[in-house]
Design an enzyme around this catalytic site. Structure first.
Site, PDB file in Angstrom:
ATOM      1  N   ARG A 130      12.432  74.234  67.994  1.00  0.00           N
ATOM      2  CA  ARG A 130      13.642  74.962  67.618  1.00  0.00           C
ATOM      3  C   ARG A 130      14.206  74.482  66.285  1.00  0.00           C
ATOM      4  O   ARG A 130      13.916  73.384  65.825  1.00  0.00           O
ATOM      5  CB  ARG A 130      14.725  74.735  68.682  1.00  0.00           C
ATOM      6  CG  ARG A 130      14.529  75.608  69.883  1.00  0.00           C
ATOM      7  CD  ARG A 130      15.542  75.316  70.952  1.00  0.00           C
ATOM      8  NE  ARG A 130      15.346  76.236  72.059  1.00  0.00           N
ATOM      9  CZ  ARG A 130      15.624  75.969  73.320  1.00  0.00           C
ATOM     10  NH1 ARG A 130      16.130  74.808  73.663  1.00  0.00           N
ATOM     11  NH2 ARG A 130      15.427  76.870  74.248  1.00  0.00           N
ATOM     12  N   THR A 148      41.229  57.783  58.167  1.00  0.00           N
ATOM     13  CA  THR A 148      40.679  59.124  58.419  1.00  0.00           C
ATOM     14  C   THR A 148      39.157  59.035  58.493  1.00  0.00           C
ATOM     15  O   THR A 148      38.555  58.265  57.741  1.00  0.00           O
ATOM     16  CB  THR A 148      41.078  60.130  57.313  1.00  0.00           C
ATOM     17  OG1 THR A 148      40.267  61.299  57.426  1.00  0.00           O
ATOM     18  CG2 THR A 148      40.889  59.568  55.917  1.00  0.00           C
ATOM     19  N   ASP A 169      37.307  61.364  57.594  1.00  0.00           N
ATOM     20  CA  ASP A 169      36.753  62.291  56.591  1.00  0.00           C
ATOM     21  C   ASP A 169      36.262  61.604  55.305  1.00  0.00           C
ATOM     22  O   ASP A 169      35.507  62.200  54.549  1.00  0.00           O
ATOM     23  CB  ASP A 169      37.794  63.350  56.207  1.00  0.00           C
ATOM     24  CG  ASP A 169      38.264  64.153  57.404  1.00  0.00           C
ATOM     25  OD1 ASP A 169      37.531  64.188  58.412  1.00  0.00           O
ATOM     26  OD2 ASP A 169      39.357  64.746  57.345  1.00  0.00           O
ATOM     27  N   ARG A 179      35.833  61.814  66.676  1.00  0.00           N
ATOM     28  CA  ARG A 179      37.047  61.060  66.361  1.00  0.00           C
ATOM     29  C   ARG A 179      37.196  59.807  67.215  1.00  0.00           C
ATOM     30  O   ARG A 179      37.921  58.890  66.853  1.00  0.00           O
ATOM     31  CB  ARG A 179      38.282  61.936  66.662  1.00  0.00           C
ATOM     32  CG  ARG A 179      38.567  62.998  65.685  1.00  0.00           C
ATOM     33  CD  ARG A 179      39.540  62.452  64.637  1.00  0.00           C
ATOM     34  NE  ARG A 179      39.990  63.530  63.798  1.00  0.00           N
ATOM     35  CZ  ARG A 179      40.978  64.355  64.128  1.00  0.00           C
ATOM     36  NH1 ARG A 179      41.623  64.216  65.258  1.00  0.00           N
ATOM     37  NH2 ARG A 179      41.310  65.318  63.316  1.00  0.00           N
ATOM     38  N   ARG A 181      51.621  65.502  64.314  1.00  0.00           N
ATOM     39  CA  ARG A 181      51.889  66.264  63.084  1.00  0.00           C
ATOM     40  C   ARG A 181      53.386  66.571  63.112  1.00  0.00           C
ATOM     41  O   ARG A 181      53.933  66.900  64.159  1.00  0.00           O
ATOM     42  CB  ARG A 181      51.088  67.561  63.052  1.00  0.00           C
ATOM     43  CG  ARG A 181      49.614  67.349  63.419  1.00  0.00           C
ATOM     44  CD  ARG A 181      48.682  67.315  62.236  1.00  0.00           C
ATOM     45  NE  ARG A 181      47.319  67.120  62.724  1.00  0.00           N
ATOM     46  CZ  ARG A 181      46.331  66.578  62.019  1.00  0.00           C
ATOM     47  NH1 ARG A 181      46.519  66.185  60.794  1.00  0.00           N
ATOM     48  NH2 ARG A 181      45.143  66.449  62.523  1.00  0.00           N
ATOM     49  N   ASP A 225      45.129  61.988  53.848  1.00  0.00           N
ATOM     50  CA  ASP A 225      45.723  62.551  52.644  1.00  0.00           C
ATOM     51  C   ASP A 225      47.143  63.089  52.862  1.00  0.00           C
ATOM     52  O   ASP A 225      48.045  62.826  52.071  1.00  0.00           O
ATOM     53  CB  ASP A 225      44.818  63.711  52.217  1.00  0.00           C
ATOM     54  CG  ASP A 225      44.597  63.699  50.740  1.00  0.00           C
ATOM     55  OD1 ASP A 225      44.606  62.603  50.158  1.00  0.00           O
ATOM     56  OD2 ASP A 225      44.454  64.804  50.183  1.00  0.00           O
ATOM     57  N   GLY A 263      45.465  62.812  61.654  1.00  0.00           N
ATOM     58  CA  GLY A 263      44.348  62.712  62.603  1.00  0.00           C
ATOM     59  C   GLY A 263      44.045  61.246  62.891  1.00  0.00           C
ATOM     60  O   GLY A 263      44.069  60.426  61.987  1.00  0.00           O
ATOM     61  N   GLY A 295      35.179  66.885  58.813  1.00  0.00           N
ATOM     62  CA  GLY A 295      35.295  66.454  57.414  1.00  0.00           C
ATOM     63  C   GLY A 295      36.295  67.269  56.617  1.00  0.00           C
ATOM     64  O   GLY A 295      36.478  67.033  55.430  1.00  0.00           O
ATOM     65  N   ARG A 296      36.889  68.268  57.263  1.00  0.00           N
ATOM     66  CA  ARG A 296      37.801  69.197  56.566  1.00  0.00           C
ATOM     67  C   ARG A 296      37.136  69.702  55.282  1.00  0.00           C
ATOM     68  O   ARG A 296      36.057  70.246  55.358  1.00  0.00           O
ATOM     69  CB  ARG A 296      39.148  68.524  56.310  1.00  0.00           C
ATOM     70  CG  ARG A 296      39.860  68.215  57.621  1.00  0.00           C
ATOM     71  CD  ARG A 296      41.332  68.467  57.498  1.00  0.00           C
ATOM     72  NE  ARG A 296      42.041  67.226  57.294  1.00  0.00           N
ATOM     73  CZ  ARG A 296      43.353  67.093  57.330  1.00  0.00           C
ATOM     74  NH1 ARG A 296      44.129  68.148  57.539  1.00  0.00           N
ATOM     75  NH2 ARG A 296      43.923  65.939  57.146  1.00  0.00           N
ATOM     76  N   ASP A 331      37.884  61.068  52.533  1.00  0.00           N
ATOM     77  CA  ASP A 331      38.230  61.994  51.449  1.00  0.00           C
ATOM     78  C   ASP A 331      39.415  61.510  50.614  1.00  0.00           C
ATOM     79  O   ASP A 331      40.082  62.310  49.969  1.00  0.00           O
ATOM     80  CB  ASP A 331      38.542  63.387  52.039  1.00  0.00           C
ATOM     81  CG  ASP A 331      39.696  63.348  53.017  1.00  0.00           C
ATOM     82  OD1 ASP A 331      40.145  62.247  53.382  1.00  0.00           O
ATOM     83  OD2 ASP A 331      40.162  64.427  53.422  1.00  0.00           O
ATOM     84  N   HIS A 390      35.711  66.951  68.746  1.00  0.00           N
ATOM     85  CA  HIS A 390      36.527  65.736  68.728  1.00  0.00           C
ATOM     86  C   HIS A 390      35.818  64.473  69.199  1.00  0.00           C
ATOM     87  O   HIS A 390      36.363  63.381  69.057  1.00  0.00           O
ATOM     88  CB  HIS A 390      37.815  65.960  69.521  1.00  0.00           C
ATOM     89  CG  HIS A 390      38.818  66.707  68.704  1.00  0.00           C
ATOM     90  ND1 HIS A 390      38.737  68.073  68.526  1.00  0.00           N
ATOM     91  CD2 HIS A 390      39.864  66.278  67.973  1.00  0.00           C
ATOM     92  CE1 HIS A 390      39.717  68.446  67.722  1.00  0.00           C
ATOM     93  NE2 HIS A 390      40.415  67.388  67.383  1.00  0.00           N
ATOM     94  N   ILE A 391      34.627  64.627  69.744  1.00  0.00           N
ATOM     95  CA  ILE A 391      33.858  63.440  70.111  1.00  0.00           C
ATOM     96  C   ILE A 391      33.676  62.530  68.878  1.00  0.00           C
ATOM     97  O   ILE A 391      33.592  61.316  68.978  1.00  0.00           O
ATOM     98  CB  ILE A 391      32.501  63.883  70.710  1.00  0.00           C
ATOM     99  CG1 ILE A 391      31.899  62.785  71.535  1.00  0.00           C
ATOM    100  CG2 ILE A 391      31.533  64.361  69.673  1.00  0.00           C
ATOM    101  CD1 ILE A 391      30.824  63.291  72.480  1.00  0.00           C
TER     102      ILE A 391
HETATM  103  P1  ADP Z   1      46.250  63.542  57.586  1.00  0.00           P
HETATM  104  O1  ADP Z   1      47.194  62.436  57.235  1.00  0.00           O
HETATM  105  O2  ADP Z   1      45.187  63.111  58.537  1.00  0.00           O
HETATM  106  O3  ADP Z   1      45.717  64.221  56.332  1.00  0.00           O
HETATM  107  P2  ADP Z   1      48.068  65.814  58.066  1.00  0.00           P
HETATM  108  O4  ADP Z   1      47.664  66.522  56.832  1.00  0.00           O
HETATM  109  O5  ADP Z   1      48.235  66.592  59.305  1.00  0.00           O
HETATM  110  O6  ADP Z   1      47.073  64.628  58.437  1.00  0.00           O
HETATM  111  O7  ADP Z   1      49.454  65.060  57.780  1.00  0.00           O
HETATM  112  C1  ADP Z   1      50.115  64.321  58.782  1.00  0.00           C
HETATM  113  C2  ADP Z   1      51.606  64.439  58.624  1.00  0.00           C
HETATM  114  O8  ADP Z   1      51.994  63.983  57.323  1.00  0.00           O
HETATM  115  C3  ADP Z   1      52.142  65.871  58.699  1.00  0.00           C
HETATM  116  O9  ADP Z   1      52.351  66.303  60.018  1.00  0.00           O
HETATM  117  C4  ADP Z   1      53.456  65.743  57.964  1.00  0.00           C
HETATM  118  O10 ADP Z   1      54.453  65.172  58.782  1.00  0.00           O
HETATM  119  C5  ADP Z   1      53.096  64.755  56.855  1.00  0.00           C
HETATM  120  N1  ADP Z   1      52.719  65.502  55.639  1.00  0.00           N
HETATM  121  C6  ADP Z   1      51.541  66.110  55.369  1.00  0.00           C
HETATM  122  N2  ADP Z   1      51.564  66.753  54.188  1.00  0.00           N
HETATM  123  C7  ADP Z   1      52.824  66.544  53.685  1.00  0.00           C
HETATM  124  C8  ADP Z   1      53.504  66.977  52.519  1.00  0.00           C
HETATM  125  N3  ADP Z   1      52.890  67.734  51.592  1.00  0.00           N
HETATM  126  N4  ADP Z   1      54.778  66.587  52.363  1.00  0.00           N
HETATM  127  C9  ADP Z   1      55.399  65.817  53.273  1.00  0.00           C
HETATM  128  N5  ADP Z   1      54.826  65.395  54.401  1.00  0.00           N
HETATM  129  C10 ADP Z   1      53.559  65.752  54.629  1.00  0.00           C
END
Ligand code: ADP
Length: 321
Positions: free
Chosen positions: A165, A128, A130, A255, A74, A105, A13, A173-174, A132, A252-253
């Site tokens: 109201r 991120t 979030d 973000r 992704r 993450d 994200g 924040g997932r 987190d 999404h605003i």
């Molecule tokens: P964020 O980094 O914001 O947490 P995502 O969880 O969508 O976003 O992860 C982004 C990209 O990182 C995924 O599309 C994938 O390519 C890679 N990724 C996420 N989790 C894994 C994993 N467990 N193993 C390998 N690659 C991963």
């Protein structure tokens, strides 16, 4: 060992300040005489060989922009060892000897596997909204997002008060309640519902009814997306209290937008730190801020541990409601 060429990417994200961080990585590398490549569209671009050399001008006019000029995506294929090997080979053929990953993450988990399987040095930055990522109390973009939410709460409060109201605001924040808790406290919310803390709708509604009976004109309930759907919770609240209730799902605003000074400064400092670390041969570190200071957290620990919500914030939200 001093590197000759490194790469930088954003992934997962997007968050406000990713540009400032990538800019700092690029300009620091060039300042140190190191070639720097940008990988477009996260891991997808790594697999598709969508990689280009960057100059100082490539990152001009960026520090004030939200989103990420490198793009993000992704990429399910990167979750396979074959996918990661393919991506690695596209880096090696250009002489890239280290990679800075700016992402959440999931992105950092992907980076940890790439490092483990190929030995490619990796330094991560937490990008991120979030907030987190384990081992730190700040991630790039969280401050801008929290400010955007508070701005929305301010506006919703005006109209809630005019109509007596109850206003529910669903925020991102997932699985983390950090954004909800920060914006709830800063926005003066009556209740903040987060996934980390059990809540009881019945007792909340009893409290709200008592407050309205005592003359209160409005109340704001911030709902973290991980705590449930604000639309569903809003329906239950209206039914149980009999008070007119409205729901805003901010979406999404949260973000987007120009990053705050805090996000720009911290992203810039972390970007420099990451570039210097990867150039000098470090690996498997995520740089972030904790209690106002830059910290380096082990990449594997960062992705294998789950951050918890600071109980002090939970307590403060209740006291000040
Ligand atoms: P964020 O980094 O914001 O947490 P995502 O969880 O969508 O976003 O992860 C982004 C990209 O990182 C995924 O599309 C994938 O390519 C890679 N990724 C996420 N989790 C894994 C994993 N467990 N193993 C390998 N690659 C991963």
């Amino acid at each position: 060992m001093i590197k000759k060429a490194i790469a930088v990417m954003t992934s997962g994200g997007d968050s406000p300040g990713m540009n400032a961080a990538a800019r700092a990585v690029v300009r620091t590398a060039l300042y140190e005489g190191v070639k720097v490549y940008g990988i477009n569209n996260g891991y997808q671009g790594m697999l598709d060989d969508d990689i280009e050399e960057l100059t100082s001008r490539s990152v001009s006019d960026l520090i004030q922009r939200g989103g990420t000029f490198l793009g993000t995506a992704r990429c399910p294929e990167f979750k396979t060892p074959e996918g990661r090997r393919k991506g690695f080979e596209n880096l090696v053929k250009r002489g890239i000897e280290g990679l800075v990953i700016i992402g959440g993450d999931g992105s950092l988990t992907g980076g940890s596997l790439l490092s483990k399987e190929t030995g490619l040095p990796i330094v991560g930055l937490p990008g991120t909204i979030d907030n987190d990522v384990w081992g730190m109390d700040y991630t790039i973009g969280c401050d801008t997002a929290a400010n955007t939410i508070v701005d929305a709460i301010n506006k919703l409060r005006d109209t809630a008060s005019a109509h007596r109201r109850i206003m529910l605001v669903e925020v991102m924040g997932r699985n983390s309640g950090w954004l909800a808790m920060m914006s709830g406290i800063a926005g003066g919310a009556e209740f903040v519902l987060v996934p980390e803390v059990k809540f009881n709708i019945d007792s909340m509604c009893e409290e709200i009814k008592a407050m309205y009976d005592a003359g209160k004109r409005y109340s704001i309930i911030v709902v973290a997306e991980g705590a449930g759907s604000a639309i569903e919770i809003g329906k239950a609240v209206e039914e149980k209290t009999g008070i007119d209730t409205r729901v805003s799902v901010l979406g999404h605003i949260q973000r987007g937008g120009s990053p705050t000074v805090e996000d720009r400064m911290k992203a810039s400092m972390l970007g420099e730190k990451a570039a210097l670390a990867i150039i000098s041969g470090a690996s498997d570190i995520v740089f972030g801020f904790n209690e106002g200071k830059v910290v380096g957290v082990n990449l594997f620990e960062a992705v294998n541990n789950t951050k918890t919500l600071n109980p002090e914030l939970v307590r403060l939200a209740r006291v000040l409601a």
